[in-house]
Design a protein around this motif. Structure first.
Motif, PDB file in Angstrom:
ATOM      1  N   LYS A 285       0.826  -1.200   0.000  1.00 26.60           N
ATOM      2  CA  LYS A 285       0.000   0.000   0.000  1.00 26.60           C
ATOM      3  C   LYS A 285       0.866   1.257   0.000  1.00 26.60           C
ATOM      4  O   LYS A 285       0.513   2.263  -0.627  1.00 26.60           O
ATOM      5  CB  LYS A 285      -0.928  -0.007   1.202  1.00 26.60           C
ATOM      6  N   HIS A 286       2.006   1.186   0.691  1.00 26.17           N
ATOM      7  CA  HIS A 286       2.948   2.312   0.650  1.00 26.17           C
ATOM      8  C   HIS A 286       3.410   2.551  -0.783  1.00 26.17           C
ATOM      9  O   HIS A 286       3.560   3.706  -1.222  1.00 26.17           O
ATOM     10  CB  HIS A 286       4.163   2.031   1.542  1.00 26.17           C
ATOM     11  N   LEU A 287       3.652   1.452  -1.492  1.00 24.83           N
ATOM     12  CA  LEU A 287       4.111   1.574  -2.879  1.00 24.83           C
ATOM     13  C   LEU A 287       3.079   2.290  -3.746  1.00 24.83           C
ATOM     14  O   LEU A 287       3.446   3.096  -4.611  1.00 24.83           O
ATOM     15  CB  LEU A 287       4.399   0.181  -3.438  1.00 24.83           C
ATOM     16  N   LEU A 288       1.810   2.047  -3.499  1.00 22.15           N
ATOM     17  CA  LEU A 288       0.763   2.723  -4.264  1.00 22.15           C
ATOM     18  C   LEU A 288       0.817   4.229  -4.042  1.00 22.15           C
ATOM     19  O   LEU A 288       0.715   5.025  -4.987  1.00 22.15           O
ATOM     20  CB  LEU A 288      -0.610   2.185  -3.863  1.00 22.15           C
TER      21      LEU A 288
ATOM     22  N   GLN B 231      14.108   6.183  -4.813  1.00 22.20           N
ATOM     23  CA  GLN B 231      14.634   5.123  -3.964  1.00 22.20           C
ATOM     24  C   GLN B 231      13.561   4.598  -3.015  1.00 22.20           C
ATOM     25  O   GLN B 231      13.506   3.396  -2.727  1.00 22.20           O
ATOM     26  CB  GLN B 231      15.837   5.637  -3.171  1.00 22.20           C
ATOM     27  N   ALA B 232      12.684   5.510  -2.550  1.00 22.79           N
ATOM     28  CA  ALA B 232      11.597   5.075  -1.675  1.00 22.79           C
ATOM     29  C   ALA B 232      10.644   4.147  -2.408  1.00 22.79           C
ATOM     30  O   ALA B 232      10.159   3.153  -1.842  1.00 22.79           O
ATOM     31  CB  ALA B 232      10.849   6.303  -1.143  1.00 22.79           C
ATOM     32  N   VAL B 233      10.367   4.448  -3.662  1.00 26.47           N
ATOM     33  CA  VAL B 233       9.499   3.586  -4.462  1.00 26.47           C
ATOM     34  C   VAL B 233      10.128   2.203  -4.621  1.00 26.47           C
ATOM     35  O   VAL B 233       9.472   1.167  -4.425  1.00 26.47           O
ATOM     36  CB  VAL B 233       9.230   4.220  -5.839  1.00 26.47           C
ATOM     37  N   VAL B 234      11.410   2.150  -4.975  1.00 29.12           N
ATOM     38  CA  VAL B 234      12.088   0.874  -5.184  1.00 29.12           C
ATOM     39  C   VAL B 234      12.185   0.094  -3.876  1.00 29.12           C
ATOM     40  O   VAL B 234      11.959  -1.124  -3.834  1.00 29.12           O
ATOM     41  CB  VAL B 234      13.488   1.107  -5.792  1.00 29.12           C
ATOM     42  N   THR B 235      12.501   0.798  -2.777  1.00 29.24           N
ATOM     43  CA  THR B 235      12.591   0.124  -1.481  1.00 29.24           C
ATOM     44  C   THR B 235      11.245  -0.455  -1.071  1.00 29.24           C
ATOM     45  O   THR B 235      11.151  -1.605  -0.614  1.00 29.24           O
ATOM     46  CB  THR B 235      13.092   1.102  -0.412  1.00 29.24           C
TER      47      THR B 235
ATOM     48  N   SER C 104      15.169   6.080 -12.657  1.00 32.32           N
ATOM     49  CA  SER C 104      16.460   6.101 -13.337  1.00 32.32           C
ATOM     50  C   SER C 104      16.949   4.681 -13.562  1.00 32.32           C
ATOM     51  O   SER C 104      16.466   3.720 -12.951  1.00 32.32           O
ATOM     52  CB  SER C 104      17.475   6.880 -12.504  1.00 32.32           C
ATOM     53  N   GLU C 105      17.932   4.535 -14.449  1.00 33.60           N
ATOM     54  CA  GLU C 105      18.470   3.210 -14.727  1.00 33.60           C
ATOM     55  C   GLU C 105      19.064   2.584 -13.472  1.00 33.60           C
ATOM     56  O   GLU C 105      18.951   1.378 -13.254  1.00 33.60           O
ATOM     57  CB  GLU C 105      19.539   3.307 -15.823  1.00 33.60           C
ATOM     58  N   VAL C 106      19.693   3.410 -12.648  1.00 31.30           N
ATOM     59  CA  VAL C 106      20.287   2.891 -11.412  1.00 31.30           C
ATOM     60  C   VAL C 106      19.210   2.343 -10.492  1.00 31.30           C
ATOM     61  O   VAL C 106      19.351   1.253  -9.915  1.00 31.30           O
ATOM     62  CB  VAL C 106      21.098   3.994 -10.708  1.00 31.30           C
ATOM     63  N   GLN C 107      18.119   3.077 -10.331  1.00 31.06           N
ATOM     64  CA  GLN C 107      17.047   2.628  -9.454  1.00 31.06           C
ATOM     65  C   GLN C 107      16.347   1.398 -10.033  1.00 31.06           C
ATOM     66  O   GLN C 107      15.973   0.480  -9.294  1.00 31.06           O
ATOM     67  CB  GLN C 107      16.039   3.757  -9.237  1.00 31.06           C
ATOM     68  N   ARG C 108      16.172   1.357 -11.347  1.00 30.29           N
ATOM     69  CA  ARG C 108      15.534   0.194 -11.968  1.00 30.29           C
ATOM     70  C   ARG C 108      16.334  -1.080 -11.683  1.00 30.29           C
ATOM     71  O   ARG C 108      15.768  -2.140 -11.405  1.00 30.29           O
ATOM     72  CB  ARG C 108      15.417   0.385 -13.476  1.00 30.29           C
ATOM     73  N   SER C 109      17.637  -0.964 -11.804  1.00 31.48           N
ATOM     74  CA  SER C 109      18.482  -2.144 -11.610  1.00 31.48           C
ATOM     75  C   SER C 109      18.447  -2.651 -10.181  1.00 31.48           C
ATOM     76  O   SER C 109      18.885  -3.776  -9.918  1.00 31.48           O
ATOM     77  CB  SER C 109      19.928  -1.825 -12.005  1.00 31.48           C
ATOM     78  N   SER C 110      17.925  -1.841  -9.242  1.00 35.05           N
ATOM     79  CA  SER C 110      17.845  -2.258  -7.844  1.00 35.05           C
ATOM     80  C   SER C 110      16.592  -3.066  -7.544  1.00 35.05           C
ATOM     81  O   SER C 110      16.458  -3.614  -6.446  1.00 35.05           O
ATOM     82  CB  SER C 110      17.893  -1.029  -6.929  1.00 35.05           C
TER      83      SER C 110
ATOM     84  N   LEU D 203      10.511  -4.452  -0.550  1.00 37.16           N
ATOM     85  CA  LEU D 203       9.974  -4.944   0.720  1.00 37.16           C
ATOM     86  C   LEU D 203       8.606  -5.594   0.522  1.00 37.16           C
ATOM     87  O   LEU D 203       8.284  -6.613   1.142  1.00 37.16           O
ATOM     88  CB  LEU D 203       9.868  -3.790   1.717  1.00 37.16           C
ATOM     89  N   ALA D 204       7.806  -5.008  -0.370  1.00 37.56           N
ATOM     90  CA  ALA D 204       6.489  -5.586  -0.649  1.00 37.56           C
ATOM     91  C   ALA D 204       6.615  -6.933  -1.341  1.00 37.56           C
ATOM     92  O   ALA D 204       5.840  -7.860  -1.083  1.00 37.56           O
ATOM     93  CB  ALA D 204       5.674  -4.620  -1.510  1.00 37.56           C
ATOM     94  N   LEU D 205       7.602  -7.066  -2.223  1.00 39.90           N
ATOM     95  CA  LEU D 205       7.806  -8.333  -2.917  1.00 39.90           C
ATOM     96  C   LEU D 205       8.180  -9.456  -1.947  1.00 39.90           C
ATOM     97  O   LEU D 205       7.850 -10.618  -2.169  1.00 39.90           O
ATOM     98  CB  LEU D 205       8.901  -8.178  -3.986  1.00 39.90           C
TER      99      LEU D 205
END
Length: 721
Positions: free
Chosen positions: A129-132, A161-165, A197-203, A169-171
């Protein structure tokens, strides 16, 4: 209403479930509060309560609830972003409230508002839900077509970074977060992915994301394993000689609701997200699992389509076989959905195949043939979609198909096993409408078989390629788009077997039958171009350096004599265009200039067709000319003369001109090797070849004379003196 009172009212309404109208009102009030509250703590409280509110989450709206949360924060972020760019933030001699609502002296700064929302994503609610929420904020701040970046680089990186984190965590907690968690994560990442960004995608955790994204494509929120096809079959009824599928039926309503699902609207980006997960998954077994899931999905689609009444309808016969409602309303929506299935599946498959070329664990001899086998089976299961209106004519499909064929051809055992499991039944040459799907699958089989015989045993080539292809070579059904493709695919498959050097014993036995079949098929079932290609290939196979030219040295001349004798008595009438000759319809042009240009192109095309007009007789002479570069050296001179004489037997000047042009092209274009070209030069210059080809018309001007490539004009001038 003052914001404090509105906030308290909304928080009270969160506690129970309401009807649709009231829920929409609550959502609107929440969005308004997010943009008008000036206290960051209140924004955090509102976000925290929203993510646990029964009024939102206890409704049976499925993934639309998650989409609603993204929409709330996307809209709020856009408004806050626009407020931050207003000139009212400049100093003013008479201080004015910056917001139209009284009692609020200022707006929160953009970064302050973003941080306030982020603080509301606390431990009271799940990570997905945080991700949403974070996805909605990121979309509002950085998306929506804004030309300039809104956030500072520091806050932008922090938000990404918050979105990726939150996603990672949700996964990790998907199994215990309920059925809505997985599709909601995929939905959020589908929207957020282009903004990262490409860096964030790769994370992003590709191992965890890949199975969820494939499930989102094939499962309940996506194509539902093709279950809608079974429902459609129940509502398709026969009305006289036609099939009727009414727009009022439950199956069509379900198809429309399927198309309206949140993930279906973004199926293109979703398939690219799954492809990205394929590329970045650390564990190759996860990639193989996704591949198996696509195989199961395609098999389910094929099984259900096989039992559908619509599967037996040839596209060229739909205007006669379908009622107007079925033809114009319902089936176009169905094929739109089926096209999405093909494109989404192939997009993910392409990533799997591409990775298999680079990943040593996937290109090993233990894994590669099975992966190629499964990929070809997936494409076969969906070939009823790909073969319609050239739906498979896109680069991603071609790469996936051809690369899998290349891999499969390296493994004789796997190739033999693949063809054995899919070999057409003995009755496959039937031509009834209810056999249309089966014949479509046979076409895929023959197209694949053409690429595999080089390393297969001769016995397997005979049983698995020659015999199925022969069944279609001897058919007598009326020409149609599909029968023409099957016939030509059968010729190509047999020729590929004959061209393999290790199949010489089979070639020696097969060539007489094949040539007889070739002559019997022309021109009723095979085009002049295909006939010429087939015969030229046979001539190459029976000529040096192929082994059969040693055991049967007279076979090549025998074949030429067969063509020559038939040309003497062949029909001289122009050949008619064949069905399926041009599958490209093109897009309708608009505007007077475009219509004029289109008309000019049509006129040029008609003129070109007149120039290249062929009869059965002229096509056979062209076949003789095409064979000249492959003749044994002792035969070249005699057959240059014989071919020229046969060409002069074409009485119609219009028919003879393209044949003459082709003869000259063979002589001067370099198709003849050095030895045969030397024979040709002598034949042209001193043995009457020039007079035979050009006729005994008055001598042309010097600059218009036709000469062999490499001829020296000065020597010719001297000889005339």
């Amino acid at each position: 209403m003052p914001a404090d009172r509105l906030l308290n009212t909304v928080l009270q309404l969160y506690r129970s479930v309401h009807d649709d109208a009231k829920t929409d009102q609550i959502v609107g009030s929440t969005t308004s509060l997010l943009t008008t509250l000036s206290n960051p703590l209140n924004i955090g409280v509102l976000t925290s309560q929203l993510l646990t509110a029964p009024a939102i989450w206890n409704r049976r709206d499925g993934l639309r609830t998650s989409l609603r949360i993204i929409g709330i924060y996307n809209t709020a972020a856009i408004r806050v972003r626009d407020q931050g760019s207003e000139p009212s933030s400049q100093p003013h001699p008479h201080p004015q409230p910056q917001h139209p609502y009284p009692g609020y002296p200022r707006h929160l700064r953009l970064e302050e508002w973003t941080r306030a929302v982020a603080k509301g994503t606390d431990d009271r609610s799940s990570r997905w839900k945080h991700l949403l929420v974070l996805t909605g904020v990121l979309m509002g701040m950085e998306g929506n077509g804004s030309e300039s970046r809104t956030l500072s680089s520091g806050l932008r990186n922090t938000l990404q970074q918050a979105v990726v984190t939150a996603a990672n965590l949700a996964l990790e907690t998907v199994p215990r977060d309920g059925p809505l968690a997985a599709p909601s994560i995929v939905l959020a990442l589908n929207y957020a992915f282009p903004l990262l960004s490409e860096v964030q995608r790769s994370s992003i955790n590709g191992d965890a994301l890949l199975p969820l994204s494939v499930q989102a494509i094939t499962g309940d929120e996506g194509f539902q394993q093709g279950d809608f096809l079974t429902l459609i079959n129940r509502d398709v009824h026969e009305v006289g000689q036609q099939l009727h599928w009414a727009p009022e039926t439950p199956s069509f309503h379900r198809l429309q609701s399927l198309e309206a699902k949140p993930l279906m609207a973004g199926m293109g980006p979703l398939s690219k997200l799954a492809a990205f997960a394929v590329e970045h998954a650390a564990n190759p077994s996860v990639v193989l699992g996704a591949h198996n899931a696509l195989l199961d999905f395609s098999r389910s689609v094929m099984q259900q389509w096989r039992t559908n009444k619509l599967s037996g309808v040839d596209p060229s016969g739909e205007p006669l076989r379908l009622t107007p409602n079925a033809l114009q309303v319902t089936t176009p929506v169905l094929w739109q959905t089926l096209q999405k299935i093909l494109y989404a599946t192939v997009t993910v498959l392409q990533a799997v195949v591409a990775r298999s070329l680079l990943d040593s664990r996937l290109r090993s001899d233990q894994v590669a043939p099975g992966l190629a086998d499964g990929t070809l089976r997936i494409l076969r299961n969906l070939f009823f979609i790909g073969s319609r209106n050239e739906n498979s004519a896109f680069q991603t499909y071609s790469f996936t198909y051809l690369t899998s064929l290349d891999v499969m051809a390296r493994y004789p055992g796997a190739s033999t096993a693949f063809l054995s499991s899919l070999k057409p039944a003995a009755h496959s040459s039937a031509g009834a409408d209810d056999d249309f799907l089966r014949r479509t699958l046979d076409l895929f089989y023959l197209n694949v078989a053409e690429h595999l015989p080089l390393h297969m045993p001769t016995e397997a080539c005979d049983e698995l390629i020659v015999q199925p292809a022969t069944a279609y070579l001897t058919q007598n059904s009326a020409p149609s788009s599909l029968t023409v493709q099957l016939f030509e695919a059968s010729h190509s498959a047999i020729l590929s077997v004959l061209a393999c050097p290790h199949n010489s014993p089979l070639t020696l036995r097969l060539v007489p039958f094949y040539v007889d079949t070739l002559f019997a098929s022309f021109p009723a079932h095979i085009s002049p171009r295909q006939f010429r290609i087939a015969f030229r290939t046979v001539m190459r196979i029976v000529s040096p350096p192929f082994p059969i030219s040693v055991t049967e040295p007279h076979l090549s001349e025998t074949l030429l004599e067969m063509v020559r004798f038939r040309a003497l008595t062949a029909d001289t009438a122009p050949l008619r265009p064949r069905p399926g000759g041009d599958g490209n319809q093109g897009q309708q042009q608009q505007g007077e200039e475009q219509e004029q240009e289109q008309e000019q192109q049509k006129q040029k095309q008609k003129q070109k067709q007149k120039q290249n007009l062929l009869s059965e007789q002229s096509s056979l002479v062209l076949t003789l000319i095409d064979a000249l570069p492959f003749l044994p050296l002792p035969l070249v001179e005699d057959w240059l003369t014989t071919t020229a004489q046969t060409m002069n037997g074409i009485a119609d000047h219009v028919m003879r001109e393209p044949v003459k042009a082709r003869f000259l092209e063979v002589l001067v274009s370099g198709e003849l090797d050095v030895e045969r070209a030397s024979i040709g030069v002598a034949w042209w210059g001193t043995k009457g070849g020039k007079d035979l080809v050009l006729g005994r018309a008055p001598r042309m001007a010097r600059q218009e004379e036709v000469m062999m490539s490499g001829a020296i004009a000065a020597e010719e001038r001297t000889s005339k003196l």
